[in-house]
Design an enzyme around this catalytic site. Structure first.
Site, PDB file in Angstrom:
ATOM      1  N   SER A 712       0.979  -1.119   0.091  1.00 57.84           N
ATOM      2  CA  SER A 712      -0.080  -0.036   0.015  1.00 57.84           C
ATOM      3  C   SER A 712       0.943   1.284  -0.117  1.00 57.84           C
ATOM      4  O   SER A 712       0.439   2.482   0.275  1.00 57.84           O
ATOM      5  CB  SER A 712      -1.082  -0.225   1.252  1.00 57.84           C
ATOM      6  OG  SER A 712      -0.259   0.073   2.364  1.00 57.84           O
ATOM      7  N   LYS A 755      -6.415   3.244   8.632  1.00 56.45           N
ATOM      8  CA  LYS A 755      -5.808   4.246   8.102  1.00 56.45           C
ATOM      9  C   LYS A 755      -6.189   5.584   8.011  1.00 56.45           C
ATOM     10  O   LYS A 755      -5.683   6.628   8.565  1.00 56.45           O
ATOM     11  CB  LYS A 755      -5.534   3.520   6.700  1.00 56.45           C
ATOM     12  CG  LYS A 755      -4.566   2.446   6.532  1.00 56.45           C
ATOM     13  CD  LYS A 755      -4.325   2.124   5.289  1.00 56.45           C
ATOM     14  CE  LYS A 755      -3.296   1.034   4.952  1.00 56.45           C
ATOM     15  NZ  LYS A 755      -3.145   0.487   3.535  1.00 56.45           N
TER      16      LYS A 755
END
Length: 807
Positions: A712, A755
């Site tokens: 990511s 996140k």
């Protein structure tokens, strides 16, 4: 002394009651008198220098002191001596003279009656002598068998010719019942008395022979066993002949009763196995090692709750109510749990409840402390079922779950069977805690057992090695918990349906602390609500500066730290009624701060980009730093990165190079180094591509000691590289997450909620996320996060650079 020296008969004399023994005329016996009436009778005889009669109490009337409680015949004699004992009793020495019988009852306090001598009837001398010889023969035989008659007594019987004296001697040496002794005592015919006595002696001879036979049977085994075994076998033979059972037989019979009581609820193979082991135990010696193993096995299996089920019917409304009561937020997990039990309830109501067990196995996945195990506790509470928790963390021995084979020392059932026995019902709620941390070693692979346990098509015939028969686990509600789903083997993941329990926002933590944690901890610490006050700003400060987690476990610990100090203060200062915790005095209670996520820099910088990462304890803001060094186009990557992130960095460099070559991003030629070039290179015009050919790049992800990996960080690294090569600053209030392909596409990622919550805590104003995540995952993001932060979807690297770089 003779009777005639005292009085003529019939005579009125006192009567003493003897509880146990029949006395005979030839005896001089010490008698201990504790009864008041007996003592008065003895004193009466001594005061008037009279005789006294000793009668025996009837069986069952040992403490009766009236004429109905005693036999009407006894021994007439005199009291030779009387001694008062310190304990209140009286000891007399009684000399028997003649048999007597009671003719008339005169007094009961003390006992006194008219007594006459029992006269014997002389039978024909020849018959008496012949019968007497038979008695002598039988007595000699009994003496050789049992030792009841010592040699000197047998010699006395042989030498004596007085029939009455001989019969009294023999009767007194035998263990006759009171009624037998009385009938013999009052018999006046010599021949009849001898015949009765002979019958009694023959019975005793048969009994002695039986005892001797038992001893002989036991003696044949003494060469193989020790003395203790000999004594036990002797006791066993005696009890067998008498028709009585010992304790071990009672235990075996108890096993049989319990087995038969559960037979209708058991499978045939289970019944046969347990019955076989009970029969084997009944044939074994109790001290053998195998007997102990079998008995331990039976103690386990006989406690299995065959046929016992929780009677509480499923009610999805009760499940919903309990979940709402015990947990704040977690709307999606609670909704999925309610759906799961709604299906089971519907199946039950429509008469197809057996198929309810074939539903999915739930697995709560998420960071530590977010309430995975407590959700399972709430489910068990709502269903009124027992909760069994099996900790799988670090488990590497397959036998811990499957059970040990009975041949091993210390063998026992597996944890699943033990849990069912402990729960006492066949349908408990079993929590498989930390299923992602099951290990594999030379002892086997526990996940192979879990494959069977969690498969609805197989667990109705789960076989535990220790039990050695199948057990039905289909009615058990299995709930697993895990931190990292990726650590679970793929076949095991396929058996479960995952319900993700994500991180809490600061506001959610505040509500949980206010509604659950503080009231619970106040109760644990013995404090009242009126004695402690924690202000809202203080609680929010504790959440932001004193905890580092996705859940609320450490927050509970910090609250407990405060309340312990408050409890101490209240005890030391009795006049103190209330303690107020505020921002000003918080350091007195929690001196150490732990900044969970640093706030972002306020100034824009070249080569520093905020990336968003997911960890096992929630989300985090991860800075990616890049610098350029004059060189030849090499790249160096540091920060304890895994292979995936290293590849992301190389892909990002290639993508940025393509963007520079295609002039999609501007490169100021003034930053291209010219020193150290030969004349030919200096003569060539400077191009944009020279910027990455004449610089080496160094990419670093702090902190260097913390291992990092995951798909990511592609767009974050590309932004850092583009910033340093184009000499453009990156916006400090922008964070991003997403993987990158060589063609510049932005790929979706996982852990979006964690996140974005981390970005929110770090006061990020803009978050760049993959477009596909924006389309499918945005509804899971808390409203307060979406309100305070701009979330922008991106599908290509050009869009990322457009938003991230300062123009």
């Amino acid at each position: 002394m003779k009777l005639s020296d005292y009085t003529a008969f019939p005579a009125d004399i006192p009567i003493i009651v003897e509880d146990n023994l029949f006395l005979y005329p030839f005896m001089i016996s010490p008698l201990f008198l504790a009864d008041e009436e007996n003592i008065r009778a003895a004193n009466d005889a001594l005061e008037h220098n009279s005789l006294v009669m000793v009668c025996t109490a009837k069986t069952g009337s040992e403490h009766g002191r009236d004429f109905n409680a005693i036999y009407t015949a006894g021994v007439i004699g005199s009291i030779m001596r009387k001694v008062d004992l310190p304990d209140g009793r009286v000891k007399i020495l009684f000399q028997g003279m003649q048999k007597g019988k009671i003719l008339k009852e005169l007094s009961t306090s003390p006992l006194r009656g008219t007594v006459d001598i029992i006269q014997t009837e002389r039978s024909e001398a020849i018959k008496v002598e012949a019968t007497l010889s038979v008695l002598r023969e039988k007595v000699a035989l009994l003496g050789s068998l049992g030792g009841q008659f010592p040699p000197d007594l047998i010699k006395t019987i042989e030498d004596n010719s007085d029939v009455q004296r001989i019969t009294d001697l023999v009767a007194s040496s035998m263990r006759l019942k009171k009624e037998q002794a009385f009938q013999l005592f009052v018999e006046t015919d010599d021949e009849a008395r001898l015949l009765k006595l002979i019958d009694y002696v023959i019975e005793e001879i048969e009994s002695s022979r039986l005892k001797k036979e038992i001893k002989t049977k036991v003696h044949s085994q003494i060469e193989k066993v020790n003395k203790e075994y000999f004594l036990k076998e002797q006791l066993k033979q005696i009890q067998k002949e008498l028709g009585t059972d010992n304790q071990r037989e009672e235990e075996i019979e108890e096993y049989r009763k319990k087995l038969e009581a559960k037979k209708e609820h058991m499978e045939e193979d289970a019944y046969k196995e347990i019955k076989k082991q009970i029969e084997k135990l009944s044939r074994m010696h109790p001290d053998s090692a195998d007997a102990n193993l079998i008995q331990s096995y039976l103690d386990w299996v006989i406690e299995l709750p065959f046929g016992k089920l929780s009677k509480k019917s499923l009610d999805v409304l009760e499940v919903k109510s309990q979940l709402d009561k015990d947990h704040y937020s977690l709307e999606k997990p609670k909704e999925r749990i309610e759906e799961y039990f709604a299906v089971r309830e519907l199946l039950d109501k429509r008469g197809i409840g057996e198929k309810a067990a074939n539903g999915a196995i739930l697995c709560f996945a998420g960071p530590p402390g977010v309430g995975k195990t407590s959700l399972a506790n709430s489910i068990a509470k709502a269903l009124k079922r027992k909760l069994v928790r099996i900790a799988l963390g670090g488990l590497e021995d397959v036998n811990e779950l499957r059970g040990h084979r009975r041949t091993y020392i210390g063998a026992m059932p597996g944890r699943i069977v033990q849990g069912i026995i402990e729960a006492g019902e066949m349908n408990p709620v079993v929590v498989l805690d930390e299923i992602d941390k099951v290990a594999r070693s030379f002892r086997g692979d526990p996940t192979a057992v879990l494959l069977e346990v969690l498969d609805p098509e197989q667990n109705n015939k789960f076989r535990d090695y220790y039990l050695n028969f199948n057990i039905d686990l289909s009615k058990v509600i299995f709930i697993a918990t895990a931190n990292e789903v990726g650590s679970i083997p793929a076949p095991l993941r396929d058996r479960m349906e995952f319900i993700f329990v994500n991180s809490y926002t600061p506001q959610e933590k505040y509500e949980i602390a206010k509604k659950y944690l503080i009231p619970q901890e106040l109760k644990k610490h013995g404090l009242k609500n009126s004695e402690v006050a924690i202000s809202k700003p203080t609680l929010q400060l504790i959440i932001s500066n004193y905890t580092r987690e996705s859940g609320v476990r450490n927050l509970r610990r910090r609250i407990a730290d405060i309340l312990r100090k408050v409890a101490k203060q209240l005890l030391i200062n009795p006049t103190l009624e209330k303690v107020n915790i505020s921002n000003a005095n918080l350091k007195e209670y929690l001196p150490k701060t732990v900044f969970e996520i640093d706030e972002v820099d306020k100034e824009n910088s070249v080569g520093i980009v905020n990336g968003l990462a997911w960890t096992s304890v929630g989300g985090d803001v991860l800075k990616v730093e890049a610098i350029r060094i004059q060189g030849k186009g090499g790249i160096q990557i540091t920060g304890s990165l895994g292979d995936v992130m290293k590849e992301s960095a190389k892909i990002a460099l290639s993508v940025v190079k393509v963007l520079i070559d295609n002039k999609k991003i501007d490169v100021p030629l003034s930053i291209v180094p010219t020193s150290g070039l030969d004349k030919e290179e200096c003569s060539k015009p400077i191009e944009a591509s020279d910027v990455y050919r004449r610089y080496d790049l160094h990419i670093h992800v702090p902190e260097g000691a913390t291992p990092k990996d995951g798909p990511s960080a592609g767009i974050t690294m590309a932004t850092a590289i583009a910033s340093i090569l184009c000499d453009k600053k990156v916006k400090s209030d922008v964070a991003m997450t997403g993987e990158l392909t060589l063609s510049g596409k932005v790929l979706p990622i996982g852990g979006l909620k964690e996140k974005l919550i981390a970005a929110y805590k770090a006061k990020i104003k803009t978050a760049l996320i993959p477009k596909k995540n924006y389309e499918k995952d945005l509804d899971e993001i808390p409203e307060e996060v979406k309100e305070k932060m701009a979330i922008i979807p991106v599908s290509r690297i050009e869009e990322v650079l457009e938003f991230a770089l300062v123009k």
